[in-house]
Design an enzyme around this catalytic site. Structure first.
Site, PDB file in Angstrom:
ATOM      1  N   CYS A 130     -34.172 -16.275 -30.671  1.00 49.53           N
ATOM      2  CA  CYS A 130     -35.227 -17.270 -30.379  1.00 49.53           C
ATOM      3  C   CYS A 130     -34.813 -18.681 -30.761  1.00 49.53           C
ATOM      4  O   CYS A 130     -35.394 -19.649 -30.253  1.00 49.53           O
ATOM      5  CB  CYS A 130     -36.503 -16.946 -31.163  1.00 49.53           C
ATOM      6  SG  CYS A 130     -37.228 -15.332 -30.831  1.00 49.53           S
ATOM      7  N   HIS A 190     -42.173 -10.018 -27.132  1.00 55.75           N
ATOM      8  CA  HIS A 190     -41.265 -10.292 -26.020  1.00 55.75           C
ATOM      9  C   HIS A 190     -40.355  -9.101 -25.741  1.00 55.75           C
ATOM     10  O   HIS A 190     -40.138  -8.253 -26.617  1.00 55.75           O
ATOM     11  CB  HIS A 190     -40.357 -11.491 -26.356  1.00 55.75           C
ATOM     12  CG  HIS A 190     -41.049 -12.805 -26.415  1.00 55.75           C
ATOM     13  ND1 HIS A 190     -40.827 -13.717 -27.429  1.00 55.75           N
ATOM     14  CD2 HIS A 190     -41.946 -13.388 -25.586  1.00 55.75           C
ATOM     15  CE1 HIS A 190     -41.562 -14.798 -27.218  1.00 55.75           C
ATOM     16  NE2 HIS A 190     -42.252 -14.626 -26.095  1.00 55.75           N
TER      17      HIS A 190
END
Length: 263
Positions: free
Chosen positions: A252, A170
């Site tokens: 996250c 990511h």
């Protein structure tokens, strides 16, 4: 371009989720390192406690789901800005049911829910970096252009720019906000490739950058030297040694929300 969001970086709520036993063997990963489940849960409990007691957030804890081994990584299931929550469509098909319980939790917080229903779109929250003025969206294996377009439509008050993520998971695997107007960027090769374009965008909108000598941002919390320029900030070291083995960073593991007390 919109000005800096009022109260940017000041949150009232956090949504987190428990770690299922299935994470150790079944979570998606690029590494084959063995996960110590007990230690992972202990680290996660400490992280949640920091959110609750050190940062004073109201924490909404969602139960773990053994059929969803990656469900602890709640950030990928929703993007929240102001009073609007965009329920994403994760790039990994095995993770798409994670959004169901997240949607209900955000409804319970009286947020305005926008759902990403276009089957051509994918978006992981880990690819979305909000600076308080605009969004940067990483185009990665998990997030595509259509996903970025739907995000732009959901948050019309803010400009949206895309950054190619050619390696790594990511965008926020190697960069994150260090405070208003400040982005912290890792020094790994994937970070530098992605941010060769991204840095031009950051400078164009008046953001400062700190390049650190740590390959991935998820390790940065353990290294105070990275934050020498952040002396006005409270620095809280939190271990993430187990979840990083399944490509999980600290960001996250929570969806942070700023609720207007008058709403």
């Amino acid at each position: 371009m919109a000005g800096l969001m009022a109260g940017f970086g000041h949150y009232t709520h956090a949504v987190v989720r428990g770690i299922p036993a299935s994470l150790a063997k079944e979570a998606l990963r690029t590494s084959q390192a063995e996960v110590d489940l007990t230690r992972a849960r202990t680290e996660h409990e400490a992280y949640v406690e920091v959110l609750r007691t050190r940062l004073g957030l109201e924490v909404v804890e969602l139960p773990a789901d053994e059929s969803l081994p990656d469900c602890v990584f709640v950030e990928d299931a929703a993007v929240v800005c102001g009073e609007t929550a965009l329920i994403t469509r994760p790039g990994a098909e095995s993770r798409r049911r994670e959004t169901e319980v997240m949607k209900e939790a955000l409804k319970d917080l009286n947020l305005n829910i926008v759902e990403m229903t276009d089957e051509n779109a994918t978006l992981d929250g880990g690819d979305v970096l909000f600076t308080g003025r605009e969004f940067f969206v990483g185009l990665s294996k998990r997030t595509n252009q259509r996903g970025a377009e739907i995000l732009a439509d959901a948050f019309k008050d803010y400009a949206v720019s895309t950054v190619p993520v050619l390696e790594g998971l990511h965008l926020k695997s190697f960069c994150s906000m260090g405070g208003p107007g400040l982005i912290i960027i890792g020094s790994s090769e994937p970070a530098q490739k992605a941010l060769k374009v991204g840095s031009c965008l950051f400078y164009n909108v008046g953001l400062d950058t700190i390049y650190n000598n740590i390959p991935s941002f998820e390790h940065a919390i353990h290294h105070y030297s990275v934050f020498e320029k952040l002396k006005d900030h409270m620095l809280i070291p939190v271990s993430n040694m187990e979840k990083v083995k399944v490509d999980g960073a600290l960001t996250c593991c929570s969806v942070l929300i700023s609720k207007n007390p008058n709403i």
